[in-house]
Enzyme design. Structure first.
Site, PDB file in Angstrom:
ATOM      1  N   ILE A  44      35.386  36.757  36.195  1.00 35.77           N
ATOM      2  CA  ILE A  44      36.753  36.182  36.147  1.00 35.77           C
ATOM      3  C   ILE A  44      37.801  36.535  34.769  1.00 35.77           C
ATOM      4  CG2 ILE A  44      36.911  34.149  35.568  1.00 35.77           C
ATOM      5  CD1 ILE A  44      39.508  33.573  37.023  1.00 35.77           C
ATOM      6  N   SER A  45      38.723  37.684  34.900  1.00 34.85           N
ATOM      7  CA  SER A  45      39.638  38.047  32.981  1.00 34.85           C
ATOM      8  C   SER A  45      38.536  38.662  32.611  1.00 34.85           C
ATOM      9  CB  SER A  45      40.033  36.811  32.773  1.00 34.85           C
ATOM     10  OG  SER A  45      40.418  36.999  31.889  1.00 34.85           O
TER      11      SER A  45
END
Length: 276
Positions: free
Chosen positions: A107-108
């Site tokens: 994520i990210s």
């Protein structure tokens, strides 16, 4: 069902790891070892931040989380690192834990690391899940005001500040419930050092996955919120277009949708991982 928390040592560097063992859906009886799902977190975030998502992942899937060196409960490394070095380091950590093949979700900032792992360890990495992420230095950026708030780890150290900036920084559900950001980033999470945060920022300097995306052959699920101020949605479309075996799933939430919409995305990721 509870998670095991342990510290392992890789090349002299201690790493804090959490493992949720796979069990049968009908109870706590262990099942035979399966391909684990390894989670790579966002910048500055300790492994606890992803607990709401882990709770929604199918119990038959073994889930491995870790704190990047210098973040959460992992001590600061002696020197800065880059994504290629961290991908190699993580492969050694998985050797230490006894895993040969694995699926990986990022994520990210962790999505950048995940893309690097897929390219660098293509034999071991079976499937990818990319969440709220982009292609590094060559991508459609966030607004300058949003990027300025990402330069420091203040949101992890100041709960009131996290609430104040939640709507502008994370979008989605946090526009109406900014207090939720304080709970997610502070109630359970462990804060790392400022230098550890700086090392994470430096790891991505000059890095881009853009030229390598057409060469990534693993099946990939891309999850992106339609209201993500940090990683504008168009970046997910670009990744999906360039990766030959990618599927894009858009959801009506923001940058932290993986945890604020965990009851929807946890089962979705589980079906992708368990599919033949």
């Amino acid at each position: 069902m509870s998670d095991e928390l342990l510290w392992i040592t890789v090349m002299g560097q201690q790493v804090r790891v959490s493992i949720r063992r796979a069990v049968r859906a009908s109870g706590d009886e262990p099942v035979a070892p399966t391909v684990p799902l390894v989670l790579c977190n966002g910048i500055g975030a300790s492994l606890e931040l992803l607990q709401p998502f882990v709770d929604e992942v199918d119990p038959a899937i073994e889930v491995v989380r870790f704190d990047v060196p210098g973040v959460g409960g992992s001590p600061l490394p002696k020197l800065p690192y880059n994504f290629a070095g961290l991908a190699w380091f993580l492969s050694r950590a998985l050797d230490e834990l006894g895993y040969d093949r694995f699926d990986v979700l990022g994520i990210s900032w962790g999505g950048g690391l995940t893309q690097q792992i897929a390219f660098q360890h293509r034999r071991r990495c079976r499937r990818l899940v990319l969440v709220s992420t982009g292609t590094g230095s060559l991508m459609v950026p966030a607004r300058p005001g949003v990027l300025a708030k990402m330069v420091t780890p203040r949101r992890y150290r100041d709960k009131e500040y996290a609430k104040q900036i939640a709507a502008e920084l994370y979008g989605g559900r946090l526009r109406d419930e900014p207090g939720l950001a304080g709970a997610l980033l502070h109630d359970q999470s462990r804060v790392g050092s400022r230098r550890g945060y700086l090392y994470q920022l430096l790891a991505g300097v000059g890095w881009s996955s853009l030229p390598a995306l057409p060469l990534i052959r693993q099946r990939t699920l891309i999850l992106a919120g339609t209201d993500d101020p940090i990683i504008p949605f168009v970046n997910a479309r670009i990744i999906a277009r360039l990766m030959p075996h990618a599927t894009l799933h858009a959801y009506d939430d923001g940058h932290l949708g993986l945890v604020t919409l965990a009851d929807e995305l946890g089962p979705l990721v589980s079906r992708f991982v368990l599919a033949e």
